[in-house]
Write a protein that holds these residues in place. Structure first.
Motif, PDB file in Angstrom:
ATOM      1  N   LEU A   1       0.826  -1.210   0.000  1.00  0.00           N
ATOM      2  CA  LEU A   1       0.000   0.000   0.000  1.00  0.00           C
ATOM      3  C   LEU A   1       0.855   1.252   0.000  1.00  0.00           C
ATOM      4  O   LEU A   1       0.556   2.225  -0.708  1.00  0.00           O
ATOM      5  N   MET A   2       1.918   1.222   0.779  1.00  0.00           N
ATOM      6  CA  MET A   2       2.835   2.357   0.838  1.00  0.00           C
ATOM      7  C   MET A   2       3.390   2.662  -0.550  1.00  0.00           C
ATOM      8  O   MET A   2       3.448   3.814  -0.964  1.00  0.00           O
ATOM      9  N   LYS A   3       3.788   1.619  -1.246  1.00  0.00           N
ATOM     10  CA  LYS A   3       4.358   1.771  -2.580  1.00  0.00           C
ATOM     11  C   LYS A   3       3.329   2.418  -3.529  1.00  0.00           C
ATOM     12  O   LYS A   3       3.629   3.408  -4.202  1.00  0.00           O
ATOM     13  N   VAL A   4       2.131   1.867  -3.543  1.00  0.00           N
ATOM     14  CA  VAL A   4       1.072   2.384  -4.428  1.00  0.00           C
ATOM     15  C   VAL A   4       0.746   3.838  -4.081  1.00  0.00           C
ATOM     16  O   VAL A   4       0.573   4.672  -4.972  1.00  0.00           O
ATOM     17  N   LEU A   5       0.702   4.116  -2.782  1.00  0.00           N
ATOM     18  CA  LEU A   5       0.396   5.486  -2.345  1.00  0.00           C
ATOM     19  C   LEU A   5       1.501   6.453  -2.756  1.00  0.00           C
ATOM     20  O   LEU A   5       1.227   7.556  -3.241  1.00  0.00           O
ATOM     21  N   GLU A   6       2.740   6.046  -2.595  1.00  0.00           N
ATOM     22  CA  GLU A   6       3.877   6.894  -2.943  1.00  0.00           C
ATOM     23  C   GLU A   6       3.920   7.192  -4.438  1.00  0.00           C
ATOM     24  O   GLU A   6       4.175   8.325  -4.857  1.00  0.00           O
ATOM     25  N   GLN A   7       3.677   6.167  -5.232  1.00  0.00           N
ATOM     26  CA  GLN A   7       3.657   6.351  -6.688  1.00  0.00           C
ATOM     27  C   GLN A   7       2.597   7.369  -7.083  1.00  0.00           C
ATOM     28  O   GLN A   7       2.824   8.249  -7.910  1.00  0.00           O
ATOM     29  N   HIS A   8       1.439   7.245  -6.470  1.00  0.00           N
ATOM     30  CA  HIS A   8       0.346   8.162  -6.766  1.00  0.00           C
ATOM     31  C   HIS A   8       0.696   9.573  -6.293  1.00  0.00           C
ATOM     32  O   HIS A   8       0.417  10.550  -6.978  1.00  0.00           O
ATOM     33  N   ARG A   9       1.292   9.637  -5.122  1.00  0.00           N
ATOM     34  CA  ARG A   9       1.647  10.922  -4.542  1.00  0.00           C
ATOM     35  C   ARG A   9       2.565  11.726  -5.454  1.00  0.00           C
ATOM     36  O   ARG A   9       2.395  12.931  -5.618  1.00  0.00           O
ATOM     37  N   SER A  10       3.523  11.038  -6.041  1.00  0.00           N
ATOM     38  CA  SER A  10       4.465  11.779  -6.881  1.00  0.00           C
ATOM     39  C   SER A  10       3.775  12.326  -8.129  1.00  0.00           C
ATOM     40  O   SER A  10       4.099  13.414  -8.606  1.00  0.00           O
ATOM     41  N   LYS A  11       2.791  11.606  -8.627  1.00  0.00           N
ATOM     42  CA  LYS A  11       2.026  12.114  -9.771  1.00  0.00           C
ATOM     43  C   LYS A  11       1.204  13.334  -9.394  1.00  0.00           C
ATOM     44  O   LYS A  11       1.120  14.316 -10.142  1.00  0.00           O
ATOM     45  N   ARG A  12       0.577  13.257  -8.224  1.00  0.00           N
ATOM     46  CA  ARG A  12      -0.241  14.376  -7.745  1.00  0.00           C
ATOM     47  C   ARG A  12       0.617  15.608  -7.493  1.00  0.00           C
ATOM     48  O   ARG A  12       0.249  16.725  -7.827  1.00  0.00           O
ATOM     49  N   LEU A  13       1.777  15.358  -6.890  1.00  0.00           N
ATOM     50  CA  LEU A  13       2.687  16.453  -6.577  1.00  0.00           C
ATOM     51  C   LEU A  13       3.153  17.129  -7.865  1.00  0.00           C
ATOM     52  O   LEU A  13       3.202  18.362  -7.954  1.00  0.00           O
TER      53      LEU A  13
ATOM     54  N   ARG B   1      -8.990  25.899  -8.369  1.00  0.00           N
ATOM     55  CA  ARG B   1      -9.613  24.652  -7.947  1.00  0.00           C
ATOM     56  C   ARG B   1      -8.602  23.525  -8.016  1.00  0.00           C
ATOM     57  O   ARG B   1      -8.504  22.691  -7.118  1.00  0.00           O
ATOM     58  N   GLY B   2      -7.840  23.492  -9.114  1.00  0.00           N
ATOM     59  CA  GLY B   2      -6.823  22.466  -9.243  1.00  0.00           C
ATOM     60  C   GLY B   2      -5.836  22.494  -8.099  1.00  0.00           C
ATOM     61  O   GLY B   2      -5.512  21.460  -7.513  1.00  0.00           O
ATOM     62  N   ILE B   3      -5.365  23.686  -7.744  1.00  0.00           N
ATOM     63  CA  ILE B   3      -4.369  23.820  -6.676  1.00  0.00           C
ATOM     64  C   ILE B   3      -4.935  23.386  -5.338  1.00  0.00           C
ATOM     65  O   ILE B   3      -4.318  22.605  -4.597  1.00  0.00           O
ATOM     66  N   ILE B   4      -6.146  23.863  -5.041  1.00  0.00           N
ATOM     67  CA  ILE B   4      -6.773  23.521  -3.759  1.00  0.00           C
ATOM     68  C   ILE B   4      -7.009  22.015  -3.655  1.00  0.00           C
ATOM     69  O   ILE B   4      -6.763  21.411  -2.611  1.00  0.00           O
ATOM     70  N   PHE B   5      -7.425  21.404  -4.750  1.00  0.00           N
ATOM     71  CA  PHE B   5      -7.708  19.974  -4.717  1.00  0.00           C
ATOM     72  C   PHE B   5      -6.443  19.137  -4.570  1.00  0.00           C
ATOM     73  O   PHE B   5      -6.433  18.169  -3.814  1.00  0.00           O
ATOM     74  N   GLU B   6      -5.407  19.497  -5.273  1.00  0.00           N
ATOM     75  CA  GLU B   6      -4.164  18.716  -5.151  1.00  0.00           C
ATOM     76  C   GLU B   6      -3.590  18.843  -3.747  1.00  0.00           C
ATOM     77  O   GLU B   6      -3.088  17.865  -3.192  1.00  0.00           O
ATOM     78  N   ARG B   7      -3.677  20.032  -3.159  1.00  0.00           N
ATOM     79  CA  ARG B   7      -3.197  20.207  -1.785  1.00  0.00           C
ATOM     80  C   ARG B   7      -4.014  19.356  -0.832  1.00  0.00           C
ATOM     81  O   ARG B   7      -3.464  18.741   0.091  1.00  0.00           O
ATOM     82  N   ALA B   8      -5.322  19.318  -1.056  1.00  0.00           N
ATOM     83  CA  ALA B   8      -6.191  18.496  -0.207  1.00  0.00           C
ATOM     84  C   ALA B   8      -5.812  17.026  -0.350  1.00  0.00           C
ATOM     85  O   ALA B   8      -5.758  16.287   0.633  1.00  0.00           O
ATOM     86  N   TRP B   9      -5.513  16.630  -1.584  1.00  0.00           N
ATOM     87  CA  TRP B   9      -5.129  15.236  -1.797  1.00  0.00           C
ATOM     88  C   TRP B   9      -3.867  14.910  -1.001  1.00  0.00           C
ATOM     89  O   TRP B   9      -3.793  13.880  -0.328  1.00  0.00           O
ATOM     90  N   LEU B  10      -2.881  15.798  -1.049  1.00  0.00           N
ATOM     91  CA  LEU B  10      -1.628  15.567  -0.321  1.00  0.00           C
ATOM     92  C   LEU B  10      -1.867  15.500   1.186  1.00  0.00           C
ATOM     93  O   LEU B  10      -1.260  14.683   1.875  1.00  0.00           O
ATOM     94  N   ALA B  11      -2.772  16.338   1.666  1.00  0.00           N
ATOM     95  CA  ALA B  11      -3.090  16.313   3.102  1.00  0.00           C
ATOM     96  C   ALA B  11      -3.687  14.954   3.482  1.00  0.00           C
ATOM     97  O   ALA B  11      -3.331  14.364   4.507  1.00  0.00           O
ATOM     98  N   TRP B  12      -4.563  14.458   2.627  1.00  0.00           N
ATOM     99  CA  TRP B  12      -5.151  13.138   2.881  1.00  0.00           C
ATOM    100  C   TRP B  12      -4.079  12.054   2.841  1.00  0.00           C
ATOM    101  O   TRP B  12      -4.064  11.147   3.682  1.00  0.00           O
ATOM    102  N   ALA B  13      -3.187  12.161   1.886  1.00  0.00           N
ATOM    103  CA  ALA B  13      -2.115  11.164   1.761  1.00  0.00           C
ATOM    104  C   ALA B  13      -1.246  11.139   3.025  1.00  0.00           C
ATOM    105  O   ALA B  13      -0.814  10.074   3.467  1.00  0.00           O
TER     106      ALA B  13
END
Lengths: 182, 182
Positions: A111-123, A156-168
């Motif tokens: 799960l950590m791996k999958v989350l990290e991979q996703h995180r880098s895309k979001r970032l 909206r894009g900026i606010i949403f990506e930041r929210a995603w990172l906070a959740w991550a």
DNA sequence: CGCCCCATGTAAGCAGTTACATGATTAC
DNA sequence: GTAATCATGTAACTGCTTACATGGGGCG
């Protein structure tokens, strides 16, 4: 089914070819809508037969000829009508969330791996947004009408990506606890 | 195309009928995936022919007979495999953003109305999430493994709806300025 | 008496993706 | 020489929605 209106909105700003629209789908409008080139070409044809767009053939030397579409008066009034109609909440479809939901089946490391991979895309996406903001929207008070609406969609894009990172971050904390519990 | 895996994940938790899945799509799993009943019935059939699910006919008196599906060993290992595969960023499709993007074409009042209507829907969803959080996830430290992952998906919902509301506030501010400029 | 709930399904159609096809120019 | 960019399209297919069909039980 709003694909036609997304194209209408893009062409209303500036007459364009299908090819250009296809690329801009990885620019401004692509931040909240997407379509393949093939779909765009089909939709352009349909929009023209509906009378909402019209095209002119433009000959180019050393490049293939192109069709430049522009919006018609009927197209503009259709867009205006559609903007005023209540928008439904977009259906949520996020495969990562299914993976988290069933996360108890796999090791925490997976799960950590999958989350990290996703995180880098979001970032990466967030950084792209921020770069656009600092480059084109430095002076928020001096934006013209069209630009200020474009700015809102970027926000909206900026606010949403930041929210995603906070959740991550929250999620990572819980996963760390899961490792230590084991 | 993750619809099959969403169903697999739901059935892995608890054997269910298609009808039950269809309702729960407005519960836990419905927060990040959606499908119509018709689609669910079709997918269940396909999942069974793939060997990932199996069903038993259950006769009921005073109610129609039903098919209770449960996941097979092959289904579980497929789910585990799929969870470990990198998840792409979900394609963004939000009609409201198109409306905002082309907002310069219509009066500010029209935009305000559309935004307000959307806001009340988002707020309702957030309140629903928060109610679930306070009711079922009061003691975050005492959740079992399965529950804690469910909790994470709920948290994403809460964080995202709050982010949406924050964006809506920004947007309203800008729209107010637009009225006063006119 | 009509409507909603339970429960499952078929059929038709629309929306969207992937594969295939063409062909010239520019860059490495 | 081979890959990428410009530029447009057709054909086949998958994914998803909407309409239609059936039928008993409970509720107002």
């Amino acid at each position: 089914m709003s694909t036609k209106h997304a194209i209408l909105a893009a062409v209303s700003r500036k007459p364009q070819t299908g090819y250009e629209l296809g690329k801009k789908i990885e620019g401004s409008i692509g931040f909240f809508w997407n379509a393949t080139l093939q779909q765009i070409y089909r939709e352009l044809g349909e929009l023209e037969s509906m009378g909402w767009l019209r095209h002119k053939d433009v000959k180019q030397n050393e490049k293939p000829d192109k069709k430049v579409y522009r919006i018609t008066r009927a197209g503009i009034s259709e867009l205006k009508r559609w903007i005023g109609v209540e928008a439904e909440l977009p259906p949520a479809k996020d495969a990562l969330l299914i993976k988290i939901f069933a996360g108890h089946l796999v090791p925490t490391e997976t799960l950590m791996k999958v989350l990290e991979q996703h995180r880098s895309k979001r970032l990466a996406r967030l950084e792209q947004y921020i770069e656009i903001e600092t480059r084109y929207f430095k002076n928020v008070n001096r934006l013209d009408d069209e630009e200020s609406f474009q700015y809102l969609t970027l926000r909206r894009g900026i606010i949403f990506e930041r929210a995603w990172l906070a959740w991550a971050d929250e999620t990572k904390e819980l996963l760390k606890k899961r490792i230590s519990r084991k």
